[in-house]
Scaffold this active site. Structure first.
Site, PDB file in Angstrom:
ATOM      1  N   TYR A  54       0.837  -1.208   0.000  1.00  0.00           N
ATOM      2  CA  TYR A  54       0.000   0.000   0.000  1.00  0.00           C
ATOM      3  C   TYR A  54       0.878   1.268   0.000  1.00  0.00           C
ATOM      4  O   TYR A  54       0.628   2.210  -0.749  1.00  0.00           O
ATOM      5  CB  TYR A  54      -0.880  -0.063   1.256  1.00  0.00           C
ATOM      6  CG  TYR A  54      -1.850   1.066   1.485  1.00  0.00           C
ATOM      7  CD1 TYR A  54      -3.033   1.161   0.766  1.00  0.00           C
ATOM      8  CD2 TYR A  54      -1.591   2.021   2.466  1.00  0.00           C
ATOM      9  CE1 TYR A  54      -3.937   2.192   1.023  1.00  0.00           C
ATOM     10  CE2 TYR A  54      -2.487   3.044   2.724  1.00  0.00           C
ATOM     11  CZ  TYR A  54      -3.662   3.136   1.997  1.00  0.00           C
ATOM     12  OH  TYR A  54      -4.547   4.149   2.248  1.00  0.00           O
TER      13      TYR A  54
ATOM     14  N   LYS B 205       0.849   4.112  -2.800  1.00  0.00           N
ATOM     15  CA  LYS B 205       0.395   5.448  -2.389  1.00  0.00           C
ATOM     16  C   LYS B 205       1.450   6.510  -2.687  1.00  0.00           C
ATOM     17  O   LYS B 205       1.105   7.641  -3.057  1.00  0.00           O
ATOM     18  CB  LYS B 205       0.043   5.446  -0.898  1.00  0.00           C
ATOM     19  CG  LYS B 205      -1.304   4.793  -0.602  1.00  0.00           C
ATOM     20  CD  LYS B 205      -2.413   5.441  -1.412  1.00  0.00           C
ATOM     21  CE  LYS B 205      -3.791   5.284  -0.835  1.00  0.00           C
ATOM     22  NZ  LYS B 205      -4.841   5.707  -1.784  1.00  0.00           N
TER      23      LYS B 205
HETATM   24  P1  NAI Z   1     -13.625   3.370   2.045  1.00  0.00           P
HETATM   25  O1  NAI Z   1     -13.395   1.921   2.006  1.00  0.00           O
HETATM   26  O2  NAI Z   1     -14.735   3.890   2.909  1.00  0.00           O
HETATM   27  O3  NAI Z   1     -13.839   3.919   0.597  1.00  0.00           O
HETATM   28  C1  NAI Z   1     -13.216   3.384  -0.517  1.00  0.00           C
HETATM   29  C2  NAI Z   1     -14.245   3.118  -1.578  1.00  0.00           C
HETATM   30  O4  NAI Z   1     -13.596   2.723  -2.765  1.00  0.00           O
HETATM   31  C3  NAI Z   1     -15.189   2.020  -1.202  1.00  0.00           C
HETATM   32  O5  NAI Z   1     -16.511   2.472  -1.256  1.00  0.00           O
HETATM   33  C4  NAI Z   1     -14.931   0.939  -2.230  1.00  0.00           C
HETATM   34  O6  NAI Z   1     -16.086   0.191  -2.607  1.00  0.00           O
HETATM   35  C5  NAI Z   1     -14.382   1.711  -3.362  1.00  0.00           C
HETATM   36  N1  NAI Z   1     -13.557   0.876  -4.239  1.00  0.00           N
HETATM   37  C6  NAI Z   1     -12.634  -0.020  -3.880  1.00  0.00           C
HETATM   38  N2  NAI Z   1     -12.066  -0.565  -4.968  1.00  0.00           N
HETATM   39  C7  NAI Z   1     -12.647   0.009  -6.037  1.00  0.00           C
HETATM   40  C8  NAI Z   1     -12.471  -0.135  -7.430  1.00  0.00           C
HETATM   41  N3  NAI Z   1     -11.591  -1.010  -7.953  1.00  0.00           N
HETATM   42  N4  NAI Z   1     -13.203   0.638  -8.247  1.00  0.00           N
HETATM   43  C9  NAI Z   1     -14.119   1.497  -7.749  1.00  0.00           C
HETATM   44  N5  NAI Z   1     -14.318   1.671  -6.440  1.00  0.00           N
HETATM   45  C10 NAI Z   1     -13.587   0.922  -5.581  1.00  0.00           C
HETATM   46  O7  NAI Z   1     -12.247   4.048   2.529  1.00  0.00           O
HETATM   47  P2  NAI Z   1     -11.841   5.541   2.749  1.00  0.00           P
HETATM   48  O8  NAI Z   1     -11.172   5.641   4.021  1.00  0.00           O
HETATM   49  O9  NAI Z   1     -12.923   6.457   2.459  1.00  0.00           O
HETATM   50  O10 NAI Z   1     -10.692   5.677   1.658  1.00  0.00           O
HETATM   51  C11 NAI Z   1     -10.727   6.551   0.571  1.00  0.00           C
HETATM   52  C12 NAI Z   1      -9.322   6.711   0.065  1.00  0.00           C
HETATM   53  O11 NAI Z   1      -8.551   7.356   1.061  1.00  0.00           O
HETATM   54  C13 NAI Z   1      -8.601   5.431  -0.237  1.00  0.00           C
HETATM   55  O12 NAI Z   1      -7.812   5.585  -1.396  1.00  0.00           O
HETATM   56  C14 NAI Z   1      -7.715   5.232   0.960  1.00  0.00           C
HETATM   57  O13 NAI Z   1      -6.566   4.459   0.631  1.00  0.00           O
HETATM   58  C15 NAI Z   1      -7.370   6.650   1.289  1.00  0.00           C
HETATM   59  N6  NAI Z   1      -6.908   6.857   2.639  1.00  0.00           N
HETATM   60  C16 NAI Z   1      -7.780   6.813   3.699  1.00  0.00           C
HETATM   61  C17 NAI Z   1      -7.335   7.030   4.970  1.00  0.00           C
HETATM   62  C18 NAI Z   1      -8.259   7.066   6.106  1.00  0.00           C
HETATM   63  O14 NAI Z   1      -7.816   7.397   7.232  1.00  0.00           O
HETATM   64  N7  NAI Z   1      -9.536   6.764   5.893  1.00  0.00           N
HETATM   65  C19 NAI Z   1      -5.908   7.226   5.247  1.00  0.00           C
HETATM   66  C20 NAI Z   1      -5.103   7.321   4.097  1.00  0.00           C
HETATM   67  C21 NAI Z   1      -5.597   7.133   2.841  1.00  0.00           C
END
Ligand code: NAI
Length: 756
Positions: free
Chosen positions: A164, A168
């Site tokens: 990851y 990233k």
């Molecule tokens: P989340 O899991 O709530 O949202 C991610 C969404 O992406 C999900 O709804 C999922 O269904 C969708 N998804 C996954 N694979 C997919 C694909 N191949 N095509 C289309 N949609 C897809 O997680 P969150 O926390 O909202 O994460 C959003 C972004 O922020 C991610 O890239 C995550 O790596 C990044 N991030 C989040 C952090 C946090 O503290 N929540 C920290 C650092 C980065």
């Protein structure tokens, strides 16, 4: 209070918007008027399975609030399809939030190939594919805002997240380059590293933290970065819990570890380790150019052995500006050879606006025409590579950021007619470096030869923005100075329209700087579009003088000095105002459309024209002496220039009025004699009658012995006395030198049995 940031008419694609951060972005954009594509594959947080419900739920939420949204259920790996949904539903795509993500956390040795690949496919490759699909639309509409979602795990590393973290931080690299490539199309790309409670973090954050780190505290940053009024590009931000901070790179000043002609060893590195890692006074390079620009200096410092046996830090012995004038002044650049056929002078003539519309121009445009010749200002072309092709960077002590270099002034003097083809060699020397506070001026002298014959002399004044403040002098006696025009309406004005392709044509003469043709590059330099080369306007202005005052006779052209004051855009109209003062034509060139003065303090010196009283016409005896001086200079001018290094102007009077002026230039090129005032500044001006001059030459007046006629004061001045009036502009020795030369001349004149 500032007005609300609205997104009416904008189309936003948010990937992974079915929950967590993506959902918060989608709702916030829709609330502020944007049409939103809610993309979500709908699988679990490890990337297994799929479902349309996540995206549908968010679309329903938006619509329930009166917003505009459509769903897309594709994986980001199908990049094109996501963008297609935006185009089909709303007809465009303005903003892209690369947000979709999953986790496959494992300690490093337990990461399987699949764990590695799927993380890269969803985060890095997915963002690449969707962005690539949107890019051409953004480019065509000259607007785009893109967000990449990185992570603190990538920036700092985190246990169990090697796959990851790699993906990233890969996104940050992608964003950095997109920011560079997109800038010219008004496409900005920024990166965020968020912290928020979501299903990705629910297993690692306690419930109270999950509740406190709301995605709604991240969304406002994303919206601001994507607003048309936000100029941020290439930024990296950490954001969470209502706090936002910006990150940047920092680089220690480091140390030069290698010494000339010695192997570089790991022990050398070990010995310098503390210095290499010392962040006091660290740099913060923002561009790759800034980052690598110091390496040229490092190389030249090593080459010039400007490193002590125990090298100190890179910075320890240089000024904060990178300029070490004491080291650079007098340095010679590698000599440059310029080989050309008749093609180059013709291309140049077209580049500076010559046209077959004017029958007078044919001799510059058709190699078969009678009297085919080069425009005198073609003399800058063989010499310009000294300035353009990085020669300056080879000079020890000059640490120049070439993106900050402006061409300030130009002087060109011809000693011989320029051949229409041939092989010329140019020798360039750093004549001086001036400290103008806001920048430094490098005065570069370039002498151009055909074989051993000196053809012309150029002086380039190069302004390096931000390089001043090194405690140097502000002016130099070596710099050719600009001269203001007389305070009266111009004697003549010529108006000439440049074409929109003028710069595109002029650059073919060898100045390939994209600033003159590439809109994006021009934008980087702060210009709304590419600008015309200063030396192209210079060619126009010189041409105007040559036409109006010399009937396009190139033999009449002697020298030109110009200061570039404001940029000209191709297609604008140049208006050259001219004032005749003897052989000097003062010029000023305006941009007609704006009234801006593009060229100031400028002049062209012509050789004496037949309408000027010549010595012979007024029957002066001194004429014969000057003719002989002229012959001698042709024979041994080179030697005299080395010995004397001064310019003498003679005002020869008859009946108490100046009858003729002569200048003996034993400072420039291989020396010369010409009628008229000195082209630059004379070191000494003598004003004396024709008779006294001849007496002086014949030894009847000996300035070194005879107190009566030409007494010296104890400071070495010559005093005005009796019928002989001598005005010295300098009190140093050049006057003595010329008098010695004159007394030597006397011998040969007597041998030649001249009678006055
Ligand atoms: P989340 O899991 O709530 O949202 C991610 C969404 O992406 C999900 O709804 C999922 O269904 C969708 N998804 C996954 N694979 C997919 C694909 N191949 N095509 C289309 N949609 C897809 O997680 P969150 O926390 O909202 O994460 C959003 C972004 O922020 C991610 O890239 C995550 O790596 C990044 N991030 C989040 C952090 C946090 O503290 N929540 C920290 C650092 C980065």
């Amino acid at each position: 209070m500032s007005s609300p940031l609205r997104f009416d008419g904008r189309v936003v694609l948010v990937t992974g918007a079915g929950g967590g951060l993506g959902r918060a972005y989608a709702l916030a954009f829709a609330e502020r008027g944007a049409s939103v594509v809610v993309n979500d594959l709908g699988g679990d947080f490890k990337g297994h399975g799929k479902s349309s419900s996540a995206a549908d739920k968010v679309v329903a939420e938006i619509r329930a609030k009166g917003g505009k949204a459509v769903a897309n259920y594709d994986s980001v790996e199908a990049g094109e399809k996501l963008v297609q949904t935006a185009l089909e539903a709303f007809g465009r795509i303005d903003i892209l939030i690369n947000n979709a993500g999953i986790l496959r956390d494992r300690s490093f040795t337990r990461i399987s190939d699949e764990d590695w690949d799927i993380i890269h496919k969803v985060h890095l490759r997915g963002s690449f594919l969707v962005t690539r699909a949107a890019w051409s639309h953004m480019k065509n509409q000259n607007f785009g805002r893109i967000i990449m979602t990185s992570s603190a795990a990538g920036i700092y590393g985190n246990f169990g997240q090697a796959n990851y973290s790699a993906a990233k931080l890969g996104l940050l690299g992608l964003a950095n380059t997109l920011a560079v490539e997109g800038r010219k199309y008004n496409i900005h790309c920024n990166t965020i590293a968020p912290t928020a409670g979501s299903r990705l973090t629910q297993t690692i954050m306690p419930q109270d933290m999950l509740d406190a780190f709301k995605p709604e505290y991240v969304a406002p940053l994303v919206l601001w970065l994507c607003h048309e009024s936000c100029q941020e590009n290439s930024g990296l931000f950490e954001v969470g819990a209502g706090w936002i901070g910006k990150l940047r790179w920092e680089r220690s000043l480091g140390a030069i570890v290698r010494q000339k002609n010695q192997p570089m060893t790991p022990e050398d590195v070990q010995n310098k380790w503390a210095k290499i890692c010392d962040f006091s006074d660290a740099n913060k390079p923002q561009t790759i150019q800034e980052s690598v620009s110091m390496l040229n200096d490092v190389l030249s410092r090593i080459e010039s052995q400007d490193v002590s046996p125990n090298p100190t830090s890179y910075s320890a012995s240089r000024s904060s500006t990178g300029f070490e004038p004491a080291q650079s002044i007098g340095q010679k650049l590698p000599s440059i050879t310029y080989e050309y056929t008749h093609l180059q002078p013709i291309l140049y003539a077209l580049g500076v606006g010559m046209s077959t519309k004017d029958p007078d121009h044919l001799k510059f445009l058709f190699e078969g025409s009678e009297g085919f010749c080069c425009l005198p200002t073609f003399g800058v072309i063989p010499a310009q590579s000294s300035m353009l092709d990085g020669g300056l960077s080879s000079i020890p002590g000059l640490n120049i950021d070439f993106t900050k270099v402006l061409h300030g002034e130009q002087y060109l003097e011809l000693y011989k007619l320029l051949p229409t083809s041939g092989k010329l060699t140019s020798e360039a020397t750093i004549a001086d470096i001036l400290d103008k506070g806001s920048g430094a001026v490098i005065v570069l002298d370039v002498h151009t030869y055909s074989g051993k014959d000196l053809l012309c002399y150029n002086q380039f004044s190069v302004f390096v923005v931000g390089a001043g403040g090194f405690g140097g002098k502000r002016s130099s006696e070596k710099a050719k100075i600009t001269v203001n025009p007389p305070n009266r309406p111009p004697d003549a004005t010529i108006t000439d329209v440049t074409t929109v392709d003028q710069a595109a044509l002029y650059r073919l003469s060898g100045d390939w700087n994209p600033l003159h043709i590439e809109p994006g590059f021009a934008a980087l330099g702060g210009f709304q579009k590419p600008i015309l080369h200063g030396l192209c306007s210079f060619g126009f202005a010189a041409r105007h003088v040559l036409k109006h005052f010399a009937n396009n006779d190139v033999t009449k052209f002697k020298a030109i000095k110009i200061r570039f004051a404001k940029p000209v855009f191709p297609g604008q109209t140049l208006q050259t105002e001219m004032w005749k003062e003897g052989n000097r034509i003062h010029i000023q060139t305006k941009v007609k459309e704006t009234g801006d003065i593009a060229i100031t303090g400028a002049y062209v010196d012509l050789t004496p024209s037949s309408d000027q009283p010549s010595a012979k016409a007024v029957g002066l005896k001194s004429d014969l002496v000057f003719e002989e001086i002229g012959r001698r200079i042709k024979e041994v001018g080179n030697e005299l220039v080395k010995k004397v290094n001064a310019v003498f102007q003679w005002n020869i009077t008859k009946d108490k009025k100046t009858a003729v002026q002569w200048t003996i230039d034993l400072k420039n090129g291989s020396g010369e004699l010409y009628q008229g005032p000195a082209h630059g500044k004379a070191d000494t001006i003598f004003t004396l009658s024709d008779d006294d001059f001849v007496d002086l030459v014949l030894g009847k007046i000996n300035p070194q012995k005879e107190q009566r006629n030409l007494p010296y004061t104890d400071t070495g001045h010559l005093k005005p006395s009796g019928s002989v009036l001598m005005t010295w502009t300098t009190i140093d020795s050049p006057g003595f030198k010329i008098l010695k030369i004159l007394s030597k001349l006397l011998e040969s004149l007597l041998r030649l049995q001249f009678h006055f």
